[in-house]
Design an enzyme around this catalytic site. Structure first.
Site: not given
Length: 683
Positions: A306-307, A590, A641
Site C-alpha cells: 500500500s502506502m 481491490d 486490499h
C-alpha cells in the site's frame, strides 16, 4: 434567542434536553426574535432536533443499543479471546480497577473465595477447540502451506527480505511521561487490545495523543507516540486479526528468521520528510539493508504494501537516506509492490473533505448512529487532516489520468454517470436548490481545489510543502525532480532509480467493488473555523495575477459559517452504470484502491523510458478476488486490499522471488487495465 444560546444549541448533542434547559429556552422565547433574522441564522435546526427527540427511531434508544453492545461484546470475545488469555485476565482486571480507582468493599468477618477463572478457562478452551480453524480470524486453515510447497521443491532462503507495511498497519505506542499521558506509557495507542481499552474509557486523551500538531506535523505538547518495533509491530493489528503474519510464517518454512528477515515499521502519521527528520527512518532502513548485503553477500528483496511502496527515492537521496544514485542497483534485487497506491486513493479525498468514506456511509443505521455519537464525522475529519502521511495518497495526475467531466479512462460502456466527475451533485440535491456558491460537478483537478478551500490553512501549507500531484513529461525536469523531495511520492513526476538489474513486481487484487467517485450534497450552515461558503472573493485587479490580493465579504460579527458537506448517502441506484451505493459510485479495484492507481504505472507508465530510463523490468500480476464465503476473511483466494497479505498466490510470488525463482513470475491479468492505461494522456 441570543447569539450565545444559538451557538450553544448548535454544538449540543442530539440527546434529549434536560428540563432545566427546556425551561431556559422557553424563557428566551419571550425575547424579540429579530436578532436571528438579522444575522441570517435560523432556528430550523432546533425545531428539527425537537421533532427527532420526540420521535426517535428505535435503534437510537438505549434499550436497543445496550443489548446490542452486550451481544457484540460476546461475539468479539468468541472471535478474539483465546484460552491462554485467561492467565493474565486477573492481572489486567486489577490494573483496570486501579486505574479507575475502583475498590471492592472489604468484609473482615467474611471469608470470601478468591476469583478463580480456571473453570472458565477450561470451558472456553473446550468451546474454542470445537470452532473450525478457517472460522477463526487469526487463522485461515492454510498456515505454512505455501512455504511447505516451495521447500518441497528444494528451494530455500536466498535473498534477505525486508517488509514495509502500509498506512495504519504499524502499531503505535506511547512514550510520553507527561502526567496526562502516563497511563498510556509503553502501551499501544494504535493496534492491540490496549487501543480498544483507551478508545472506550479514555477517548479524548486517545484522540489527542494520536493527533499531530497541525503546524509542525509532529507530536503535540506533552504527547510522544512512536512506532512499535520488530516483526510483531505489524504482524497483527489486534490479536486474532493478522496482517503480515501469514507471509512471515511461510518465509520461516524456507529458513528465514530475524537474521535475514526484517520488518521496517514506521509512524505512518508523519510526512516522509518528518519520518527522516524525527526518526531517521530512511537512514536506518539503508543501514539495515546494507548490513544484510554485507553479511549475506546477496542483494535484498523489498516487499512493500500500500502506502509503503514509495520509499526508494528517500533512501537513495544524498540529503535523506544518503544512499547515492547507484545504491538501489547495488543493494536491491527486486521490489515487490503489494496493492501499491501509486496514483493515490479516491477515499482519501472524501476523508479529507468530510471525514467520510464508503465504510462509514454504508453501515446500517444503528451502526451509523453509534459511530456518529462516539466518533463524529468532524472528529474523524480533524484527525485525518492532522496525519500528513495520509496526504501522500491524494490522487495524482489530475484530469489527464482520472478523466474530465464526461469521460474517464476506466469508464465502462454505456455509462450513465462518468467517473471523471470525482465529486458530483444531483439536480434535486439540497445543495443546488439555491446554488449560491456556484456548485457544479467537479473533475479531480477542480475537486482538489474545492476540497482545499474547505480545509484549514495549516493543512494547505502542509500539503504544499510536502507533496506534489501533477504529471511531468519533460525529461530534464524529471531528472531535476530527483532532488526535490516533494515529488518523490508521485511516480508521474520522478524517474525510477538507475537500477537496470532490479526487477519490479506489481501484485494486486481485482474483482472487489471499490469507491471511485462520489455524489455529494450540502445542507444547513454549521460552526467551523473556516469560511469556504461565504460570498465569493472580490478581486479589483487582474484575477490571473498571482500577486493580487483578493478580499472576501465579512460574515456578520465575523461568525465563521460553513455548509455541512457530506456524501449523499440517501442516493442509491443499483441499476446505474456505475452502480451507486449510498452516494458512492463504485468502480474496479481491490476494495480500497482503484484499478487505475494499482496498475496504470505498472503496465504503461513505467514501460516508457521517460519514467523508466534504466529499463527496469516490470512484471504485473493481478489476483482475482474469489473469497470463500464460509471463511470470515475470504481464505487463501481473497484479494482484498488488506486480506491479500494472506493470499496463497501472493505468498507464493514473494517466496519464489526471495528463494531465487523470480523468473517464474510472469504477467497475469484478469482486468482491462492495459486498455484503460492506454487511454490516459501520458503524452
Amino acid at each position: 434567542m441570543t447569539l450565545t444560546n444559538r451557538l450553544k444549541k448548535r454544538n449540543q448533542s442530539d440527546s434529549a434536553l434536560s428540563q432545566h434547559e427546556l425551561s431556559h429556552e422557553s424563557h428566551h422565547h419571550d425575547e424579540p426574535e429579530h436578532d436571528s433574522h438579522k444575522y441570517g441564522v435560523k432556528d430550523e435546526n432546533e425545531e428539527r432536533g425537537t421533532k427527532k427527540q420526540n420521535g426517535r427511531h428505535f435503534y437510537a434508544t438505549r434499550r436497543f443499543i445496550f443489548p446490542l453492545g452486550l451481544i457484540l461484546g460476546v461475539l468479539l470475545g468468541l472471535i478474539f479471546v483465546q484460552p491462554s488469555d485467561f492467565h493474565d485476565f486477573q492481572t489486567h482486571l486489577a490494573l483496570l480497577m486501579d486505574e479507575f480507582e475502583f475498590r471492592v468493599p472489604e468484609f473482615p468477618n467474611l471469608d470470601l473465595p478468591q476469583l478463580d477463572l480456571s473453570l472458565v478457562e477450561s470451558e472456553w478452551r473446550r468451546l474454542w477447540s470445537n470452532i473450525p480453524e478457517p472460522w477463526k480470524l487469526n487463522t485461515n486453515g492454510l498456515e505454512f502451506t505455501v512455504g511447505e510447497k516451495i521447500a518441497a521443491r528444494g528451494l530455500s532462503a536466498k535473498h534477505p527480505v525486508v517488509l514495509i507495511p502500509g498506512i495504519i498497519s504499524t502499531g503505535l505506542e506511547s512514550w510520553s511521561t507527561s502526567p496526562d499521558y502516563r497511563a498510556f506509557f509503553r502501551k499501544k495507542v494504535w493496534g492491540g487490545f490496549s487501543m480498544i481499552s483507551q478508545v472506550t474509557f479514555n477517548r479524548d486523551k486517545w484522540i489527542t495523543a494520536l493527533m499531530l500538531d497541525p503546524t509542525t506535523g509532529l507530536d503535540p505538547p506533552g504527547a510522544k507516540v512512536r512506532a512499535a518495533e520488530g516483526i510483531d509491530a505489524a504482524s497483527s493489528f489486534i490479536q486474532g486479526y493478522w496482517l503480515w503474519s501469514k507471509i512471515v510464517e511461510n518465509l520461516a518454512v524456507v529458513n528465514y528468521d530475524t537474521n535475514n528477515l526484517h520488518l521496517a515499521p514506521y509512524d505512518w502519521r508523519l510526512s516522509y520528510y518528518n519520518l527522516e527528520e524525527r526518526d531517521a527512518y530512511f537512514s536506518k532502513l539503508r543501514a539495515t539493508i546494507e548490513g544484510f548485503v554485507a553479511r549475506e553477500k546477496r542483494k535484498v528483496v523489498l516487499a512493500a504494501h500500500s502506502m509503503g511502496s514509495t520509499v526508494l527515492k528517500w533512501v537513495e537521496s544524498p540529503e535523506h537516506g544518503r544512499g547515492g544514485p547507484d545504491w538501489v542497483e547495488n543493494h536491491i534485487e527486486a521490489y515487490i509492490s503489494i496493492a501499491g497506491t501509486h496514483l493515490g486513493v479516491a477515499k482519501a479525498m472524501a476523508a479529507f473533505l468530510s471525514g467520510e468514506m464508503k465504510d462509514t456511509v454504508q453501515i446500517n443505521p444503528a451502526g451509523a448512529y453509534v459511530l456518529e455519537r462516539f466518533f463524529s464525522r468532524k472528529e474523524r475529519q480533524k484527525l485525518f487532516r492532522s496525519w500528513a502521511g495520509s496526504a501522500s495518497m491524494w490522487i495524482k495526475g489530475g484530469d489527464d489520468v482520472w478523466g474530465n467531466a464526461t469521460w474517464a479512462p476506466d469508464d465502462l460502456e454505456n455509462v450513465t454517470h462518468s467517473h471523471g466527475a470525482l465529486i458530483a451533485f444531483r439536480q434535486n440535491s439540497p445543495a443546488l436548490e439555491s446554488n449560491e456558491n456556484g456548485l457544479f460537478n467537479m473533475t479531480s483537478n477542480q475537486a482538489g481545489t474545492w476540497i482545499l478551500e474547505r480545509t484549514p490553512e495549516s493543512f494547505q501549507k502542509m500539503l504544499a510543502s510536502n507533496y506534489s500531484f501533477g504529471i511531468e513529461r519533460d525529461e530534464e525536469k524529471l531528472k531535476a525532480n530527483n532532488l526535490d523531495f516533494t515529488k518523490w511520492t508521485n511516480p508521474l513526476e520522478i524517474q525510477l532509480p538507475n537500477a537496470p538489474s532490479m526487477k519490479i513486481y506489481c501484485v494486486y487484487g481485482h474483482g472487489k467493488e471499490t469507491e471511485r467517485s462520489y455524489w455529494y450534497t450540502q445542507r444547513e450552515y454549521e460552526y467551523d473555523e473556516i469560511q469556504p461558503d461565504s460570498p465569493q472573493a472580490v478581486c479589483t485587479d487582474d484575477a490571473h495575477d498571482a500577486s493580487v490580493n483578493c478580499t472576501s465579504h465579512r460574515q456578520p460579527l465575523d461568525l465563521p459559517l460553513a455548509r455541512t458537506t457530506h456524501i449523499d448517502a440517501e442516493y442509491t441506484d443499483e441499476a446505474a452504470r456505475p452502480r451507486i451505493l449510498n452516494g458512492v459510485k463504485m468502480g474496479e479495484g481491490d476494495g480500497t484502491v482503484s484499478l487505475l492507481s494499482l496498475g496504470a504505472m505498472c503496465v504503461e507508465g513505467w514501460k516508457r523510458p521517460r519514467w523508466n530510463p534504466a529499463g527496469i523490468k516490470v512484471v504485473t500480476v493481478e489476483l482475482p478476488h474469489n473469497p470463500v464465503a464460509t471463511i470470515p476473511r475470504g481464505g487463501g483466494t481473497t484479494s482484498d486490499h488488506v486480506d491479500v497479505l494472506g493470499s496463497l498466490a501472493l505468498n507464493e510470488i514473494i517466496l519464489k522471488v526471495a528463494t531465487g525463482a523470480g523468473e517464474e513470475v510472469r504477467d497475469s491479468f484478469v482486468s482491462n487495465i492495459r486498455e484503460y492505461a492506454k487511454r490516459i494522456k501520458w503524452d
